[in-house]
Design an enzyme around this catalytic site. Structure first.
Site, PDB file in Angstrom:
ATOM      1  N   ARG A  84      39.955  45.862  43.610  1.00 55.87           N
ATOM      2  CA  ARG A  84      41.198  46.155  42.872  1.00 55.87           C
ATOM      3  C   ARG A  84      41.315  47.647  42.551  1.00 55.87           C
ATOM      4  O   ARG A  84      41.819  48.037  41.499  1.00 55.87           O
ATOM      5  CB  ARG A  84      41.286  45.335  41.568  1.00 55.87           C
ATOM      6  CG  ARG A  84      41.253  43.842  41.754  1.00 55.87           C
ATOM      7  CD  ARG A  84      42.455  43.320  42.525  1.00 55.87           C
ATOM      8  NE  ARG A  84      42.411  41.887  42.600  1.00 55.87           N
ATOM      9  CZ  ARG A  84      41.819  41.206  43.594  1.00 55.87           C
ATOM     10  NH1 ARG A  84      41.266  41.856  44.606  1.00 55.87           N
ATOM     11  NH2 ARG A  84      41.803  39.897  43.587  1.00 55.87           N
TER      12      ARG A  84
ATOM     13  N   SER B 233      46.490  37.364  37.434  1.00 52.39           N
ATOM     14  CA  SER B 233      45.248  37.586  36.670  1.00 52.39           C
ATOM     15  C   SER B 233      45.412  38.811  35.776  1.00 52.39           C
ATOM     16  O   SER B 233      45.728  39.893  36.276  1.00 52.39           O
ATOM     17  CB  SER B 233      44.085  37.851  37.618  1.00 52.39           C
ATOM     18  OG  SER B 233      43.987  36.802  38.537  1.00 52.39           O
TER      19      SER B 233
ATOM     20  N   GLU C 191      43.772  44.137  34.574  1.00 53.77           N
ATOM     21  CA  GLU C 191      44.110  44.428  35.979  1.00 53.77           C
ATOM     22  C   GLU C 191      45.493  45.098  36.094  1.00 53.77           C
ATOM     23  O   GLU C 191      45.644  46.087  36.803  1.00 53.77           O
ATOM     24  CB  GLU C 191      44.055  43.124  36.794  1.00 53.77           C
ATOM     25  CG  GLU C 191      44.232  43.368  38.270  1.00 53.77           C
ATOM     26  CD  GLU C 191      44.183  42.076  39.083  1.00 53.77           C
ATOM     27  OE1 GLU C 191      43.152  41.369  39.027  1.00 53.77           O
ATOM     28  OE2 GLU C 191      45.175  41.782  39.764  1.00 53.77           O
TER      29      GLU C 191
HETATM   30  C1  LIG Z   1      51.742  35.109  39.996  1.00 55.46           C
HETATM   31  C2  LIG Z   1      51.005  36.354  40.437  1.00 55.46           C
HETATM   32  C3  LIG Z   1      49.912  36.237  41.264  1.00 55.46           C
HETATM   33  C4  LIG Z   1      49.215  37.373  41.696  1.00 55.46           C
HETATM   34  N1  LIG Z   1      48.148  37.213  42.519  1.00 55.46           N
HETATM   35  C5  LIG Z   1      47.463  38.295  42.956  1.00 55.46           C
HETATM   36  C6  LIG Z   1      46.352  38.145  43.824  1.00 55.46           C
HETATM   37  O1  LIG Z   1      45.998  37.041  44.241  1.00 55.46           O
HETATM   38  N2  LIG Z   1      45.696  39.258  44.234  1.00 55.46           N
HETATM   39  C7  LIG Z   1      46.075  40.517  43.832  1.00 55.46           C
HETATM   40  O2  LIG Z   1      45.418  41.488  44.240  1.00 55.46           O
HETATM   41  N3  LIG Z   1      47.125  40.680  42.997  1.00 55.46           N
HETATM   42  C8  LIG Z   1      47.827  39.625  42.557  1.00 55.46           C
HETATM   43  N4  LIG Z   1      48.890  39.778  41.704  1.00 55.46           N
HETATM   44  C9  LIG Z   1      49.253  41.136  41.240  1.00 55.46           C
HETATM   45  C10 LIG Z   1      50.395  41.801  42.059  1.00 55.46           C
HETATM   46  O3  LIG Z   1      51.159  40.852  42.733  1.00 55.46           O
HETATM   47  C11 LIG Z   1      49.867  42.818  43.080  1.00 55.46           C
HETATM   48  O4  LIG Z   1      49.084  43.793  42.448  1.00 55.46           O
HETATM   49  C12 LIG Z   1      51.015  43.519  43.826  1.00 55.46           C
HETATM   50  O5  LIG Z   1      50.505  44.309  44.868  1.00 55.46           O
HETATM   51  C13 LIG Z   1      51.876  44.370  42.917  1.00 55.46           C
HETATM   52  O6  LIG Z   1      53.024  44.737  43.674  1.00 55.46           O
HETATM   53  P1  LIG Z   1      54.353  45.204  42.976  1.00 55.46           P
HETATM   54  O7  LIG Z   1      55.253  45.690  44.059  1.00 55.46           O
HETATM   55  O8  LIG Z   1      54.878  44.173  42.096  1.00 55.46           O
HETATM   56  O9  LIG Z   1      53.805  46.462  42.167  1.00 55.46           O
HETATM   57  P2  LIG Z   1      54.296  47.006  40.738  1.00 55.46           P
HETATM   58  O10 LIG Z   1      53.859  46.053  39.683  1.00 55.46           O
HETATM   59  O11 LIG Z   1      55.733  47.372  40.779  1.00 55.46           O
HETATM   60  O12 LIG Z   1      53.426  48.315  40.644  1.00 55.46           O
HETATM   61  C14 LIG Z   1      52.020  48.250  40.596  1.00 55.46           C
HETATM   62  C15 LIG Z   1      51.468  49.683  40.711  1.00 55.46           C
HETATM   63  O13 LIG Z   1      51.782  50.211  41.990  1.00 55.46           O
HETATM   64  C16 LIG Z   1      52.558  51.411  41.871  1.00 55.46           C
HETATM   65  N5  LIG Z   1      53.508  51.394  42.985  1.00 55.46           N
HETATM   66  C17 LIG Z   1      54.380  50.390  43.313  1.00 55.46           C
HETATM   67  N6  LIG Z   1      55.017  50.683  44.475  1.00 55.46           N
HETATM   68  C18 LIG Z   1      54.546  51.899  44.876  1.00 55.46           C
HETATM   69  C19 LIG Z   1      54.818  52.746  45.995  1.00 55.46           C
HETATM   70  N7  LIG Z   1      55.688  52.414  46.964  1.00 55.46           N
HETATM   71  N8  LIG Z   1      54.164  53.939  46.079  1.00 55.46           N
HETATM   72  C20 LIG Z   1      53.274  54.307  45.140  1.00 55.46           C
HETATM   73  N9  LIG Z   1      52.976  53.544  44.048  1.00 55.46           N
HETATM   74  C21 LIG Z   1      53.599  52.350  43.942  1.00 55.46           C
HETATM   75  C22 LIG Z   1      53.209  51.336  40.489  1.00 55.46           C
HETATM   76  O14 LIG Z   1      53.503  52.622  39.980  1.00 55.46           O
HETATM   77  C23 LIG Z   1      52.089  50.631  39.701  1.00 55.46           C
HETATM   78  O15 LIG Z   1      51.116  51.567  39.300  1.00 55.46           O
HETATM   79  C24 LIG Z   1      49.620  38.660  41.266  1.00 55.46           C
HETATM   80  C25 LIG Z   1      50.733  38.775  40.415  1.00 55.46           C
HETATM   81  C26 LIG Z   1      51.431  37.635  40.020  1.00 55.46           C
HETATM   82  C27 LIG Z   1      52.638  37.776  39.145  1.00 55.46           C
END
Ligand SMILES: Cc1cc2nc3c(=O)[nH]c(=O)nc-3n(C[C@H](O)[C@H](O)[C@H](O)COP(=O)(O)OP(=O)(O)OC[C@H]3O[C@@H](n4cnc5c(N)ncnc54)[C@H](O)[C@@H]3O)c2cc1C
Length: 337
Positions: free
Chosen positions: A164, A235, A332
């Site tokens: 992570r 998580s 996380e």
């Molecule tokens: C129900 C659920 C289940 C999940 N299961 C998992 C799992 O199994 N495994 C796992 O690893 N994660 C999991 N996650 C967490 C999450 O889905 C991941 O971390 C995902 O990659 C976040 O993507 P996002 O676009 O929503 O990022 P955001 O929440 O919008 O951003 C996360 C971070 O990335 C940065 N960011 C976003 N886009 C960019 C970009 N284009 N360039 C630079 N920085 C950027 C943001 O500034 C922030 O710091 C889960 C979340 C939920 C709600």
């Protein structure tokens, strides 16, 4: 680039927290990135790069500019004897991209099905599930530096991927915007199906990317609350990784303590969900903030909890787990305050 003032972020974060951004813009193309760069040079306010908002907790309103990445596009970038190389723009939905690779007949991303969020955010915390991490198939990514406009390509060795973790999470948040990511998907796939839950679901099946993906989707849907129904960010804490000696001392006092030895290190990963469950938090609720009754690792917003209320529960959990087990849990999601 259109800039919206005092925009609600409620529909832009999976916790459904009703925070606002002083300014919000949607980044859809190169011109928008240039305009964002321009905005940054003329304004002395912070900016936040936003994907699907599924790994963030807005503890309060954001007093700067939120740049929602909506860059779209995906294609087969290249092919050699051993692999195909597929690319997707930063704003593509991660799960839709995984489904697209499977429809093309490619394997390698199936274990990462149904993880919410966008492609551009996936490398930030090296997303992982069911024994596979993004780093397994990652090839390169492209960024734009919002401070000087530089465009850069990163290969795997420069991304410092860990559990992570990545270079981007520890060093360049909100500075490097990830515009696209390329994956190397091997033509001779290696299936990862030994993870508890998946192994049982797939016993006797003829394995393919599609079959594994369906099993992952079914497992995930039965265990994790759907954020469109119950606000959450998956998580909320990382699984603690402990030195073997420390883990053995704890295990002597808690015989059911889970332990997963880490490859190439004298460390054991244990389960944050188990620790929180043992500390009595599963199903806890205070107003609209609470802990899932399905999964102790998931903090939930039942309706109108504020980010501060959700964070208070997180802090109480961290304190009680530390008091009971001597382990300090690490959140996380990114906490925006
Ligand atoms: C129900 C659920 C289940 C999940 N299961 C998992 C799992 O199994 N495994 C796992 O690893 N994660 C999991 N996650 C967490 C999450 O889905 C991941 O971390 C995902 O990659 C976040 O993507 P996002 O676009 O929503 O990022 P955001 O929440 O919008 O951003 C996360 C971070 O990335 C940065 N960011 C976003 N886009 C960019 C970009 N284009 N360039 C630079 N920085 C950027 C943001 O500034 C922030 O710091 C889960 C979340 C939920 C709600």
């Amino acid at each position: 680039m259109e800039i919206i003032e005092n925009a609600s972020l409620k529909s832009l974060n999976t916790f459904g927290v009703n925070a606002t951004a002083k300014y919000l813009s949607h980044i859809r193309n190169l011109q928008d990135i240039e305009a964002l760069f321009e905005w940054k040079s003329n304004n002395d306010l912070p900016n936040l790069i936003l994907g699907g908002g599924s790994n963030l907790l807005f503890k309060q309103n954001y007093e700067g500019l939120v740049a929602k990445v909506d860059l779209l596009g995906k294609d087969i970038a290249n092919e050699d004897e051993e692999a195909v190389y597929v690319s997707a723009a930063g704003g593509e939905n991660w799960h839709d991209f995984v489904m697209w690779t499977i429809q093309q007949g490619f394997a390698g991303l199936e274990n990462l099905s149904l993880i919410p969020g966008c492609v551009g955010a996936a490398p930030i915390q090296n997303i992982g599930a069911y024994g596979v991490e993004l780093s397994n198939t990652f090839h390169t990514l492209q960024t734009v530096n919002l401070e000087n406009g530089d465009v850069q390509e990163f290969s795997k060795e420069h991304c410092q991927f860990g559990y992570r973790e990545s270079f981007f999470k520890s060093q360049t948040l909100d500075k490097l915007l990830i515009t696209s990511v390329t994956f190397r998907l091997p033509k001779k796939p290696e299936w990862h199906v030994n993870y508890a839950g998946l192994r049982e679901a797939l016993a006797g099946e003829i394995l393919s990317a599609e079959v594994i993906s369906k099993a992952v989707i079914s497992e995930r849907s039965s265990k994790l609350p759907d954020p469109t129904i119950l606000g959450n960010a998956g998580s909320f804490f990382k699984n603690p990784v402990l030195p073997v000696v420390e883990w053995e001392v704890l295990k002597a006092n808690h015989e059911n303590l889970p332990g997963f030895p880490q490859a190439h290190s004298e460390e054991v990963k244990t389960s944050a969900g188990w620790l929180i469950d043992q500390a009595g938090w599963k199903g806890y609720r205070a107003g609209d903030a609470g802990v899932s009754d399905k999964h102790a690792l998931v903090i939930v917003n039942h309706a109108n909890a504020t980010g501060a209320e959700l964070w208070q529960i997180a802090e109480e959990i961290m304190k009680s787990v530390e008091d009971k087990f001597g382990i300090r849990l690490e959140p996380e999601p990114r906490v925006i305050s």
